[in-house]
Design a protein around this motif. Structure first.
Motif, mmCIF file in Angstrom:
data_model
loop_
_atom_site.group_PDB
_atom_site.id
_atom_site.type_symbol
_atom_site.label_atom_id
_atom_site.label_comp_id
_atom_site.label_asym_id
_atom_site.label_seq_id
_atom_site.Cartn_x
_atom_site.Cartn_y
_atom_site.Cartn_z
ATOM 1 N N GLU A 194 -75.136 -18.938 12.980
ATOM 2 C CA GLU A 194 -73.815 -19.045 13.053
ATOM 3 C C GLU A 194 -73.336 -19.945 11.893
ATOM 4 O O GLU A 194 -72.183 -19.613 11.528
ATOM 5 C CB GLU A 194 -73.516 -19.497 14.646
ATOM 6 N N ASP A 195 -73.972 -21.168 11.834
ATOM 7 C CA ASP A 195 -73.845 -22.174 10.901
ATOM 8 C C ASP A 195 -73.863 -21.367 9.429
ATOM 9 O O ASP A 195 -72.966 -21.714 8.615
ATOM 10 C CB ASP A 195 -74.797 -23.139 10.746
ATOM 11 N N ILE A 255 -70.614 -19.029 9.051
ATOM 12 C CA ILE A 255 -69.408 -19.782 9.043
ATOM 13 C C ILE A 255 -69.064 -20.503 7.464
ATOM 14 O O ILE A 255 -68.135 -20.394 6.985
ATOM 15 C CB ILE A 255 -69.215 -20.855 10.038
ATOM 16 N N TYR A 256 -70.160 -20.839 7.069
ATOM 17 C CA TYR A 256 -70.449 -21.432 5.712
ATOM 18 C C TYR A 256 -69.956 -20.435 4.773
ATOM 19 O O TYR A 256 -69.254 -20.725 3.755
ATOM 20 C CB TYR A 256 -71.898 -21.846 5.431
ATOM 21 N N ILE A 257 -70.527 -19.214 4.834
ATOM 22 C CA ILE A 257 -70.224 -17.875 4.020
ATOM 23 C C ILE A 257 -68.730 -17.744 4.022
ATOM 24 O O ILE A 257 -67.994 -17.745 2.995
ATOM 25 C CB ILE A 257 -70.946 -16.691 4.325
ATOM 26 N N ARG A 300 -66.252 -19.791 4.614
ATOM 27 C CA ARG A 300 -65.471 -20.819 4.087
ATOM 28 C C ARG A 300 -65.607 -20.775 2.667
ATOM 29 O O ARG A 300 -64.860 -21.119 1.724
ATOM 30 C CB ARG A 300 -66.010 -22.084 4.379
ATOM 31 N N LYS A 320 -62.712 -16.738 13.242
ATOM 32 C CA LYS A 320 -61.949 -17.766 14.069
ATOM 33 C C LYS A 320 -62.548 -18.956 14.043
ATOM 34 O O LYS A 320 -61.848 -19.929 13.873
ATOM 35 C CB LYS A 320 -61.924 -16.854 15.374
ATOM 36 N N LYS A 321 -63.926 -19.162 14.260
ATOM 37 C CA LYS A 321 -64.525 -20.379 14.399
ATOM 38 C C LYS A 321 -64.264 -21.180 12.990
ATOM 39 O O LYS A 321 -64.311 -22.488 12.848
ATOM 40 C CB LYS A 321 -65.687 -20.077 14.883
ATOM 41 N N ALA A 322 -64.510 -20.565 12.005
ATOM 42 C CA ALA A 322 -64.662 -21.120 10.629
ATOM 43 C C ALA A 322 -63.431 -21.831 10.155
ATOM 44 O O ALA A 322 -63.504 -22.973 9.594
ATOM 45 C CB ALA A 322 -64.960 -19.837 9.634
ATOM 46 N N PHE A 323 -62.269 -21.569 10.716
ATOM 47 C CA PHE A 323 -61.056 -21.994 10.143
ATOM 48 C C PHE A 323 -60.052 -22.429 11.336
ATOM 49 O O PHE A 323 -59.002 -22.770 11.334
ATOM 50 C CB PHE A 323 -60.280 -20.951 9.502
ATOM 51 N N TYR A 324 -60.771 -22.676 12.540
ATOM 52 C CA TYR A 324 -59.853 -23.274 13.756
ATOM 53 C C TYR A 324 -59.642 -24.962 13.242
ATOM 54 O O TYR A 324 -60.474 -25.383 12.616
ATOM 55 C CB TYR A 324 -60.993 -23.100 14.840
ATOM 56 N N PRO A 325 -58.436 -25.170 13.684
ATOM 57 C CA PRO A 325 -57.625 -24.613 14.506
ATOM 58 C C PRO A 325 -56.490 -23.814 13.563
ATOM 59 O O PRO A 325 -55.368 -23.418 14.012
ATOM 60 C CB PRO A 325 -56.697 -25.631 15.023
ATOM 61 N N GLY A 326 -56.872 -23.383 12.170
ATOM 62 C CA GLY A 326 -56.201 -22.839 11.480
ATOM 63 C C GLY A 326 -56.149 -21.104 11.779
ATOM 64 O O GLY A 326 -57.261 -20.906 12.559
#
Lengths: 300, 420
Positions: free
Chosen positions: A11-12, A15-17, A19, A46-52
């Motif tokens: 998951e990490d 999300i890194y990818i 971003r 959704k998780k990568a950019f939350y709360p955006g």
């Protein structure tokens, strides 16, 4: 009392990818088929950019041979997350004479998607297309990079790929080129299912056991829908309790008999299964190099 | 996902041509029952078609047509399997000299390295090269798999003498924490890979799979200071979150906690960590590898590529640095070449000012003067960058002590550098 963030390497990494895509590209899009892998992608974004908000549109290449359950969930997701959905139709490419409808017993629109996809990329000027392909799916995909450069014709040059060392992703491209990005490259089918279960992600109901009219061919169960899937007269339609392990174009996705009505049962069944995920994908069975050839032409 | 299933052990494999690497991997997949029926059937059919009287497991991993035609592995392939305990990812890297860049690629993302040796040939030049790269990349756990023991009659003496030869290589390394394990196997017959074998009665160690199962990922990592490089700044366009500024990135090394005093580089601004967030949850702390979002107590100017560190643990700052480069491009590296240098997520212009030496391909520790590095050469170079870099030596922090070099004309990733 607050806790320490739990490491979840897959998951990490995903999300890194995501971003990095936001940081390195001007006009990225998420390729969205409505299958479990692309739904998982949207969840990770959704998780990568939350709360955006997710800063990319979804691009759906519609073969016209959809499962209605998949489209319904797609539209629900788009509304909930306030996303921008762009749909391009294979039918339009056929009508424009760019591609020719296949005929015969194994006719499918799977391969025709390539041209529609390439046109959509050009129309919108997408420089990065994020896809849910995984390396464990198929042996040509096992050779795929996380940032995979495609030329002006969408072609994959498998013998001349950029080395990806450590976690550094080089997204530099020339005008006209684009990059296919695969954030869940390193996930296996079971990883995806475990994640869907843990995160309680809603997926189309056809992944769970349901009654469906099917016919048997080559030891696989094909969905019976005469308007879409070619069927010979001696191929008898029966009703069976089945579920789908992958969701693609209806004309290239076979079902398996299953009584896994709940996600927990599905996960259990996949752990026990003797058949690989893409074993029910008719499009891969055309030859040993079927996927490699499609990828060279621009398939994702 | 329960906690143990979250664990992934990444393995890289290297060996010379025909050491039986693909066969070994196929064997691991087969004996851990990771090969599904339809894939196994495809392997059987292809083996028969090729006229083999055994199952050719390399067909499970060699994914490209050219590889199957030539019976060799060209590109890094990623192979996935799991035991009841955890998931494994193998980066299968080719043994051909011309494809050494792939070995660095595969090794760079791995926790543990397997080096394959053909028992009939023992330690060869490729073995030295592979071991050298493992030491350069500071792989803590190295497993030397001595394969094809069946072809030398399971000869214990021969096994011992290969160990002695290999140990001569390890004497030269400055990496004292490295652990090297030796295992005799026959991949073709599945002996000592997953299951033990009667033919190795003289061997009382673990099978390869037992060694892997017992390895803890944390044990393969070295301690390092916290380095948090910003990938993107999250500023939601919502009225309720008007003042929210989240700094998103992946924590490289160490640990960050709420209330840590931090410095933002390059601006040298000081602040304090207000919150550590992952999705919609708040946390007390985070450690290496976590993709988190942090907020700071002060309103500061932070943008992509900036580095947040604990004020007490500042990195090195320089516009000129020395690094061991592995050159990966067909066009040789010449001094005065202009390149983009990517350090983590930050790209800066750079110029190679001089090449001190290249490491001789015999890998016996000697170097030679040169004015260029060819593809697959390793050498020590001096580099000037357009903006200061905030780095550690590779020895101090693997993630913050490494960079890639990008050719500005072709955009290719042309080299990788380890800061000395």
């Amino acid at each position: 009392m607050l806790q320490k963030v739990k490491n979840n390497p897959l998951e990490d990494e995903a999300i890194y990818i995501f971003r990095e895509v936001a940081g390195q590209f001007e006009k990225p899009a998420i390729l969205f088929s409505g299958g479990k892998d692309s739904i998982t992608l949207v969840h990770l974004a959704k998780k990568a950019f939350y709360p955006g908000k997710i800063p990319f549109p979804l691009l759906h290449i519609d073969t016209g041979h959809n499962f209605p359950e998949v489209i319904a969930l797609r539209d629900k997701l788009v509304k909930e997350l306030d996303l921008d959905l762009k749909v391009h139709y294979v039918q339009d490419s056929i009508d424009a004479g760019i591609v020719k409808e296949e005929t015969g017993k194994y006719a499918s629109r799977n391969k025709l998607q390539i041209e529609t996809l390439l046109q959509a990329i050009e129309t919108h000027g997408f420089d990065a297309c994020i896809g849910g392909a995984r390396r464990d799916e198929e042996k040509a995909r096992a050779k795929e990079r996380i940032f995979s450069v495609r030329d002006d014709f969408g072609q994959w040059d498998e013998k001349n790929q950029r080395p990806e060392v450590f976690d550094m992703l080089n997204g530099r491209i020339d005008f006209g080129q684009n990059v296919r990005v695969f954030p869940i490259s390193n996930w296996t089918e079971l990883d995806v299912w475990n994640y869907i279960q843990r995160e309680n992600i809603e997926i189309p109901s056809i992944y769970m056991a349901h009654k469906r009219k099917v016919f048997e061919r080559d030891n696989l169960l094909w969905p019976a829908n005469d308007a879409v899937v070619y069927r010979e007269e001696d191929e008898i339609v029966t009703e069976k309790t089945v579920r789908f392990r992958t969701v693609g174009d209806m004309s290239c996705t076979a079902a398996v008999e299953s009584f896994a009505f709940e996600i927990d049962q599905v996960v259990h069944e996949i752990k026990q299964s003797n058949l690989s995920e893409r074993g029910a994908r008719i499009d891969d069975k055309r030859s040993e190099a079927a996927m490699e050839q499609r990828k060279q032409q621009g398939y994702f | 996902m329960n906690t143990s299933k979250n664990q992934v052990l990444k393995i890289s494999t290297s060996g010379s041509v025909d050491d039986g690497k693909s066969t070994l991997i196929g064997r691991i997949l087969y004996d851990t029952k990771s090969l599904k029926q339809d894939k196994l059937k495809a392997i059987e059919e292809n083996s028969i078609k090729k006229g083999y009287d055994y199952l050719d497991f390399s067909l499970a991993t060699d994914g490209l047509t050219a590889e199957r035609e030539q019976g060799i592995t060209i590109d890094v392939a990623h192979i996935y399997f799991s035991s009841p305990n955890r998931s494994y990812i193998i980066a299968d890297t080719p043994g051909h000299i011309e494809y050494t860049r792939n070995m660095i690629t595969g090794t760079s993302t791995s926790d543990v390295s397997l080096i394959l040796i053909d028992a009939r040939n023992g330690v060869v030049e490729q073995t030295r090269r592979h071991y050298f790269i493992n030491s350069l990349l500071r792989v803590k756990e190295v497993i030397v798999v001595i394969n094809k023991m069946d072809l030398i009659g399971y000869d214990q003496q021969r096994f011992q003498s290969i160990i002695e030869d290999f140990k001569k290589l390890t004497e030269n390394t400055d990496f004292k924490d490295q652990k090297v394990t030796f295992i005799p196997v026959s991949a073709l017959h599945g002996e000592n890979v997953v299951n033990p074998s009667e033919n190795f009665r003289w061997y009382d160690g673990k099978t390869l799979m037992q060694v892997l199962e017992d390895l803890k990922v944390e044990e393969t990592q070295e301690a390092a200071h916290a380095r948090f490089q910003i990938q993107t700044v999250i500023r939601p366009k919502k009225e309720s979150l008007h003042d929210f500024r989240g700094y998103a990135g992946k924590l490289r090394g160490g640990e960050l906690k709420i209330n840590d005093e931090v410095t933002i580089l390059p601006s040298e601004t000081k602040s304090t960590i207000k919150s550590i967030e992952f999705y919609d949850q708040q946390y007390e702390s985070a450690s290496k590898g976590s993709s988190i979002t942090i907020t700071l107590k002060d309103e500061v100017n932070v943008s992509r590529g900036d580095l947040i560190v604990k004020t007490q643990e500042k990195p090195l700052i320089a516009k000129e640095l020395k690094a061991i480069i592995c050159w990966m491009d067909k066009t040789p590296l010449l001094s005065s070449t202009m390149l983009y240098l990517q350090h983590g997520v930050k790209q800066v212009k750079s110029k190679i000012t001089s090449i001190d030496y290249k490491i001789k391909s015999s890998f016996n520790g000697t170097t030679e003067k040169t004015d260029k590095l060819n593809m697959n050469d390793l050498g020590l170079v001096n580099i000037k960058v357009g903006q200061p870099l905030y780095f550690d030596t590779y020895k101090e922090n693997k993630d913050n002590g490494v960079f890639i070099l990008i050719d500005g004309k072709t955009n290719a990733t042309a080299g990788v550098g380890f800061i000395q």
